[in-house]
Write a protein that holds these residues in place. Structure first.
Motif, PDB file in Angstrom:
ATOM      1  N   ASP A 135       0.833  -1.203   0.000  1.00 40.78           N
ATOM      2  CA  ASP A 135       0.000   0.000   0.000  1.00 40.78           C
ATOM      3  C   ASP A 135       0.869   1.255   0.000  1.00 40.78           C
ATOM      4  O   ASP A 135       0.605   2.197  -0.750  1.00 40.78           O
ATOM      5  CB  ASP A 135      -0.936  -0.004   1.212  1.00 40.78           C
ATOM      6  CG  ASP A 135      -1.875   1.179   1.222  1.00 40.78           C
ATOM      7  OD1 ASP A 135      -2.495   1.455   0.170  1.00 40.78           O
ATOM      8  OD2 ASP A 135      -1.995   1.837   2.274  1.00 40.78           O
ATOM      9  N   LEU A 136       1.915   1.268   0.817  1.00 39.18           N
ATOM     10  CA  LEU A 136       2.798   2.429   0.859  1.00 39.18           C
ATOM     11  C   LEU A 136       3.543   2.614  -0.457  1.00 39.18           C
ATOM     12  O   LEU A 136       3.731   3.742  -0.914  1.00 39.18           O
ATOM     13  CB  LEU A 136       3.785   2.306   2.014  1.00 39.18           C
ATOM     14  CG  LEU A 136       3.195   2.593   3.386  1.00 39.18           C
ATOM     15  CD1 LEU A 136       4.191   2.220   4.480  1.00 39.18           C
ATOM     16  CD2 LEU A 136       2.799   4.042   3.513  1.00 39.18           C
ATOM     17  N   LEU A 137       3.972   1.525  -1.084  1.00 38.08           N
ATOM     18  CA  LEU A 137       4.649   1.639  -2.375  1.00 38.08           C
ATOM     19  C   LEU A 137       3.722   2.236  -3.428  1.00 38.08           C
ATOM     20  O   LEU A 137       4.146   3.054  -4.247  1.00 38.08           O
ATOM     21  CB  LEU A 137       5.164   0.281  -2.833  1.00 38.08           C
ATOM     22  CG  LEU A 137       6.394  -0.237  -2.087  1.00 38.08           C
ATOM     23  CD1 LEU A 137       6.692  -1.688  -2.488  1.00 38.08           C
ATOM     24  CD2 LEU A 137       7.596   0.643  -2.346  1.00 38.08           C
ATOM     25  N   GLU A 138       2.448   1.854  -3.414  1.00 40.15           N
ATOM     26  CA  GLU A 138       1.480   2.438  -4.345  1.00 40.15           C
ATOM     27  C   GLU A 138       1.298   3.926  -4.055  1.00 40.15           C
ATOM     28  O   GLU A 138       1.213   4.736  -4.974  1.00 40.15           O
ATOM     29  CB  GLU A 138       0.139   1.710  -4.262  1.00 40.15           C
ATOM     30  CG  GLU A 138       0.159   0.346  -4.908  1.00 40.15           C
ATOM     31  CD  GLU A 138       0.581   0.404  -6.372  1.00 40.15           C
ATOM     32  OE1 GLU A 138       0.053   1.238  -7.136  1.00 40.15           O
ATOM     33  OE2 GLU A 138       1.460  -0.393  -6.752  1.00 40.15           O
ATOM     34  N   ILE A 162       2.007   7.286  -6.491  1.00 41.55           N
ATOM     35  CA  ILE A 162       0.977   8.294  -6.739  1.00 41.55           C
ATOM     36  C   ILE A 162       1.403   9.663  -6.206  1.00 41.55           C
ATOM     37  O   ILE A 162       1.174  10.680  -6.850  1.00 41.55           O
ATOM     38  CB  ILE A 162      -0.354   7.874  -6.073  1.00 41.55           C
ATOM     39  CG1 ILE A 162      -0.909   6.627  -6.759  1.00 41.55           C
ATOM     40  CG2 ILE A 162      -1.363   9.008  -6.084  1.00 41.55           C
ATOM     41  CD1 ILE A 162      -2.048   5.967  -6.011  1.00 41.55           C
ATOM     42  N   ALA A 163       2.056   9.693  -5.059  1.00 38.94           N
ATOM     43  CA  ALA A 163       2.321  10.942  -4.346  1.00 38.94           C
ATOM     44  C   ALA A 163       3.694  11.536  -4.626  1.00 38.94           C
ATOM     45  O   ALA A 163       4.195  12.302  -3.827  1.00 38.94           O
ATOM     46  CB  ALA A 163       2.168  10.700  -2.847  1.00 38.94           C
ATOM     47  N   VAL A 164       4.291  11.211  -5.748  1.00 39.70           N
ATOM     48  CA  VAL A 164       5.623  11.741  -6.052  1.00 39.70           C
ATOM     49  C   VAL A 164       5.624  13.268  -6.003  1.00 39.70           C
ATOM     50  O   VAL A 164       6.568  13.881  -5.530  1.00 39.70           O
ATOM     51  CB  VAL A 164       6.121  11.213  -7.415  1.00 39.70           C
ATOM     52  CG1 VAL A 164       7.402  11.899  -7.818  1.00 39.70           C
ATOM     53  CG2 VAL A 164       6.314   9.718  -7.359  1.00 39.70           C
ATOM     54  N   ILE A 170       5.050  11.221   2.736  1.00 40.38           N
ATOM     55  CA  ILE A 170       4.019  10.304   3.226  1.00 40.38           C
ATOM     56  C   ILE A 170       4.248  10.177   4.724  1.00 40.38           C
ATOM     57  O   ILE A 170       5.362   9.953   5.179  1.00 40.38           O
ATOM     58  CB  ILE A 170       4.106   8.926   2.549  1.00 40.38           C
ATOM     59  CG1 ILE A 170       3.797   9.066   1.057  1.00 40.38           C
ATOM     60  CG2 ILE A 170       3.159   7.938   3.214  1.00 40.38           C
ATOM     61  CD1 ILE A 170       3.931   7.784   0.285  1.00 40.38           C
ATOM     62  N   TRP A 171       3.199  10.360   5.503  1.00 46.66           N
ATOM     63  CA  TRP A 171       3.283  10.331   6.948  1.00 46.66           C
ATOM     64  C   TRP A 171       2.896   8.938   7.417  1.00 46.66           C
ATOM     65  O   TRP A 171       1.779   8.486   7.195  1.00 46.66           O
ATOM     66  CB  TRP A 171       2.317  11.363   7.523  1.00 46.66           C
ATOM     67  CG  TRP A 171       2.474  11.604   8.982  1.00 46.66           C
ATOM     68  CD1 TRP A 171       1.981  10.828   9.987  1.00 46.66           C
ATOM     69  CD2 TRP A 171       3.173  12.670   9.592  1.00 46.66           C
ATOM     70  NE1 TRP A 171       2.328  11.348  11.189  1.00 46.66           N
ATOM     71  CE2 TRP A 171       3.070  12.494  10.979  1.00 46.66           C
ATOM     72  CE3 TRP A 171       3.876  13.761   9.104  1.00 46.66           C
ATOM     73  CZ2 TRP A 171       3.638  13.370  11.890  1.00 46.66           C
ATOM     74  CZ3 TRP A 171       4.443  14.639  10.010  1.00 46.66           C
ATOM     75  CH2 TRP A 171       4.312  14.436  11.379  1.00 46.66           C
ATOM     76  N   LYS A 200      12.912  -0.895  -0.946  1.00 51.62           N
ATOM     77  CA  LYS A 200      12.190  -1.284  -2.160  1.00 51.62           C
ATOM     78  C   LYS A 200      12.113  -0.128  -3.156  1.00 51.62           C
ATOM     79  O   LYS A 200      12.261  -0.325  -4.358  1.00 51.62           O
ATOM     80  CB  LYS A 200      10.795  -1.811  -1.816  1.00 51.62           C
ATOM     81  CG  LYS A 200      10.827  -3.166  -1.139  1.00 51.62           C
ATOM     82  CD  LYS A 200       9.429  -3.687  -0.878  1.00 51.62           C
ATOM     83  CE  LYS A 200       9.466  -5.037  -0.201  1.00 51.62           C
ATOM     84  NZ  LYS A 200       9.759  -6.128  -1.099  1.00 51.62           N
ATOM     85  N   CYS A 201      11.885   1.097  -2.656  1.00 54.30           N
ATOM     86  CA  CYS A 201      11.861   2.260  -3.541  1.00 54.30           C
ATOM     87  C   CYS A 201      13.227   2.471  -4.177  1.00 54.30           C
ATOM     88  O   CYS A 201      13.321   2.796  -5.367  1.00 54.30           O
ATOM     89  CB  CYS A 201      11.453   3.509  -2.769  1.00 54.30           C
ATOM     90  SG  CYS A 201       9.713   3.568  -2.348  1.00 54.30           S
TER      91      CYS A 201
END
Length: 73
Positions: free
Chosen positions: A26-29, A33-35, A40-41, A60-61
């Motif tokens: 979920d965080l990777l998605e 999206i939020a680039v 991200i908090w 992973k990023c």
């Protein structure tokens, strides 16, 4: 020493294999999206594994070429 690849972070916390998979995915998605927002908090109770999740997501990023910065506190 707060960078995810810092040598000062001996044995940095990581998620055990096959744990927190849904949270990490979920965080990777959200990262993809939020680039534009660049933040991200991640929050939760003490001992919930926030540092482990943040470390895993940063790794992973980095592997996918999505990492533009990382700090893990």
């Amino acid at each position: 020493g707060a960078f995810h690849i810092s040598a000062e972070r001996y044995d940095a916390p990581k998620c055990h294999p096959e744990t927190r998979v849904a949270v990490v995915e979920d965080l990777l998605e959200q990262v993809k999206i939020a680039v534009a927002s660049c933040m991200i908090w991640l929050y939760g109770a003490a001992g919930a594994g926030k540092s482990s999740i943040a470390q895993t997501v940063a790794e992973k990023c980095s592997q996918e070429g999505l990492l533009i910065g990382s700090f893990v506190f």
